[in-house]
Motif scaffolding. Structure first.
Motif: not given
Length: 383
Positions: A343-360
């Motif tokens: 919802g926040a980032l459209g087509n980039k939202g999956g990659d971003h969320t997974i990357s963020m959670l992996k990093t955290q």
């Protein structure tokens, strides 16, 4: 991570707030809400965050690895994308966005029977690695045909849903016309007009429909008739009599999702399940339910090693994943979190969320001086 991480949205709250600005109110409330007074949804996260972990700074520590094995498969991180119904309503094309991202990052994606992408398309996008969650049909012939399709699509895991014997009482959805049978009110139409990006993407990808169920749905049904068809066709009640023929037919791994008690865990072991997902449906079914982290603690205390125990409901961050793994889970899943990302980032939202959670999650492991995911329970502070 640099090409996939948007530094303007470094937390789940950032993604949720942006998603709320871009999704029509009726669709966002379907995604975001629990049931009754939202006690269960709040309790889930709050009680996960009561778990404390202890670092061990002075040991000889190597590089931390987030790789995790569950059900005989290795993944790059100990979390996956939970099944969520009507994903395309909340953000257009979100099932495809998330399936592609999950495959790219080597984490599991579970397709819901009642989401807006077919089994066959999920298999195509993940090269046969998508798990499938079966919402049990009332008719055996329909059940058997869906299972055959999941087998033909090479789904490695079939997930049976046991925690929807009835629909949750969700006041927001009732007000918004998203209970069964659904309706589209003037208010909802005006909300759509106020979210042009969502509206344009819906035009581009088409009105969301239950793609897996298309072969079984009579043509020309209006929304009310579709709701009545779904209510008649599917039975949320699951028992040993219904499970046995599925266990006999399915040759892959079989997982029971929605377990919240030691009794159901014991039954799952006896019936031949390979794993369970401790869950209370994201707080959407029973507002008086125990938090998932407390259910998990009771179940792992007595059944760890007898069956693979996973958990969803309430996790929102890398530290939440670490806390849950420290409490004995073999793996975790999240649903809302990834749709906030879409919802926040459209087509980039999956990659971003997974990357963020992996990093955290990796930062927590490094800070604890924990080299392996399976060693996280050694860092749990017990009272």
């Amino acid at each position: 991570m640099a090409n996939e991480f948007n530094s303007a949205y470094p937390s789940m709250d950032d993604l949720r707030n942006k998603a709320m600005q871009r999704i029509p109110k009726f669709a966002f409330e379907y995604l975001d809400g629990g049931c009754n007074e939202d006690v269960s949804i709040s309790r889930n996260t709050a009680e996960i965050r009561e778990v404390q972990l202890q670092p061990r700074y002075l040991r000889n520590n190597g590089v931390s690895s987030t790789k995790t094995k569950v059900l005989g498969m290795e993944f790059d991180a100990p979390f996956g994308i939970a099944p969520v119904g009507l994903q395309g309503l909340m953000w257009p094309n979100s099932p495809e966005i998330l399936a592609k991202a999950a495959f790219k990052h080597n984490i599991p994606f579970i397709l819901s029977t009642v989401t807006t992408m077919s089994i066959e398309r999920a298999s195509e996008l993940t090269e046969g690695n998508a798990w499938f969650q079966l919402y049990n049909p009332a008719e055996d012939s329909l059940r058997d045909d869906i299972i055959k399709r999941a087998e033909a699509a090479e789904c490695p895991v079939l997930v049976l849903l046991c925690d929807v014997p009835t629909f949750g009482y969700r006041p927001r959805d009732i007000r918004n016309g998203l209970a069964l049978p659904p309706k589209m009110s003037l208010t909802n139409i005006l909300q759509i007009l106020g979210k042009p990006t969502w509206a344009l993407n819906t035009l581009k990808y088409g009105q969301p429909t239950f793609e897996t169920l298309k072969p079984y749905t009579p043509e020309g049904l209006n929304l009310k008739q579709l709701g009545q068809f779904m209510d008649k066709t599917f039975s949320g009640r699951l028992n040993e009599e219904r499970i046995k023929p599925i266990r006999d037919k399915w040759k892959g791994k079989l997982v029971l999702k929605g377990v919240a008690s030691e009794q159901d865990t014991e039954d799952a072991i006896r019936m031949g399940f390979d794993g369970i997902i401790v869950s209370n449906h994201g707080g959407r079914q029973l507002d008086a339910a125990q938090s998932t982290i407390n259910s998990l603690a009771e179940i792992t205390a007595n059944y760890s090693g007898q069956i693979e125990i996973m958990m969803d409901s309430g996790l929102r961050s890398g530290p939440d994943i670490a806390r849950t793994m420290a409490c004995g889970a073999k793996f975790t899943f999240m649903g809302r979190s990834f749709l906030y990302g879409c919802g926040a980032l459209g087509n980039k939202g999956g990659d971003h969320t997974i990357s963020m959670l992996k990093t955290q999650f990796k930062q927590v492991m490094d800070q604890l001086c924990c080299e392996r995911v399976e060693d996280l329970p050694k860092h749990l502070i017990t009272n």
